[in-house]
Design a protein around this motif. Structure first.
Motif, short mmCIF file in Angstrom:
data_model
loop_
_atom_site.label_atom_id
_atom_site.label_comp_id
_atom_site.label_asym_id
_atom_site.label_seq_id
_atom_site.Cartn_x
_atom_site.Cartn_y
_atom_site.Cartn_z
N UNK A 179 -6.46 1.65 6.18
CA UNK A 179 -5.25 1.19 5.50
C UNK A 179 -4.38 2.36 5.09
N UNK A 180 -4.98 3.41 4.53
CA UNK A 180 -4.22 4.57 4.09
C UNK A 180 -3.48 5.19 5.27
N UNK A 181 -4.18 5.37 6.39
CA UNK A 181 -3.54 5.97 7.57
C UNK A 181 -2.38 5.11 8.06
N UNK A 182 -2.60 3.80 8.12
CA UNK A 182 -1.53 2.91 8.58
C UNK A 182 -0.36 2.88 7.61
N UNK B 209 -8.29 -3.73 -4.11
CA UNK B 209 -8.00 -4.90 -4.94
C UNK B 209 -6.59 -4.83 -5.52
N UNK B 210 -6.20 -3.66 -6.01
CA UNK B 210 -4.87 -3.48 -6.58
C UNK B 210 -3.79 -3.70 -5.53
N UNK B 211 -4.01 -3.18 -4.34
CA UNK B 211 -3.02 -3.31 -3.26
C UNK B 211 -2.87 -4.79 -2.86
N UNK C 238 0.83 -1.21 0.00
CA UNK C 238 0.00 0.00 0.00
C UNK C 238 0.86 1.25 0.00
N UNK C 239 1.91 1.26 0.79
CA UNK C 239 2.79 2.43 0.86
C UNK C 239 3.40 2.73 -0.51
N UNK C 240 3.85 1.71 -1.18
CA UNK C 240 4.46 1.89 -2.50
C UNK C 240 3.43 2.41 -3.51
N UNK C 241 2.26 1.79 -3.54
CA UNK C 241 1.23 2.18 -4.51
C UNK C 241 0.69 3.58 -4.23
#
Length: 202
Positions: free
Chosen positions: A63-66, A40-42, A25-28
């Motif tokens: 998820x975004x916050x984490x 789904x992509x993550x 998620x961090x990379x994307x």
């Protein structure tokens, strides 16, 4: 095998899976922005099924916050790896050269959260804001610790201004379409920052 043994075995695997999702998620999110990346992509990037997402996160916002917190942790690790034990102004010089560089500009997915997300934070929920703010404060504190402590010099204010110029230069260099102009932005900012560090050292 006892129930407690099974639970103990699952805990590390669960944590490993969560960390795998956060890294993906961090990379994307750094590369594309939070609004342009779906769960789904993550999960696909992490090599996992979509159905497993909710075993670790209640929502995409969580998820975004984490993942923002993960980005800043990764940035901290890159900082210490780059300075390799150097102290004071010398450490900050090394970091400026690595940060305000074509290689950082050309790798948004693996770079700093500040340069990647500054334009997106206003649209995040409160948890995303809080994670970003905490990360920013952490970098300012880290920079401040490498600056001299002396009367008449506000090290924290200098660190904030330095960080703003660094992140702004990389973000702007990514935004312009003219490659020569992009390189010039980085070169000018790097020269300006190094000159200011020389003044502080003197």
């Amino acid at each position: 095998m006892s129930q407690s043994a099974i639970s103990d075995d699952r805990r590390p695997r669960r944590q490993t899976t969560r960390e795998k999702i956060l890294r993906a998620a961090a990379k994307a999110i750094r590369a594309k922005g939070p609004a342009s990346v779906g769960v789904l992509e993550i999960m696909r990037e992490a090599g996992l099924t979509h159905g497993g997402f909710y075993a670790h996160f209640k929502s995409k916002d969580e998820l975004v916050a984490a993942s923002i917190s993960t980005m800043f942790e990764q940035g901290r690790d890159r900082f210490f790896a780059r300075i390799a034990g150097k102290q004071g102004i010398e450490a900050l010089r090394l970091w400026v050269d690595a940060y305000v560089s074509p290689s950082h500009r050309d790798n948004p997915g693996g770079g700093c959260a500040l340069a990647a997300l500054s334009g997106d934070v206003a649209r995040l929920d409160s948890a995303g804001h809080d994670a970003f703010d905490a990360g920013l404060r952490g970098i300012v504190a880290r920079f401040t610790a490498y600056l001299p402590a002396r009367d008449g010099f506000d090290a924290e204010a200098f660190a904030m201004a330095m960080l703003a110029e660094m992140a702004g230069a990389v973000a702007l260099a990514r935004a312009v379409g003219d490659r020569a102009m992009s390189d010039r932005i980085l070169q000018s900012a790097r020269y300006s920052l190094q000159a200011r560090l020389t003044q502080v050292a003197a």
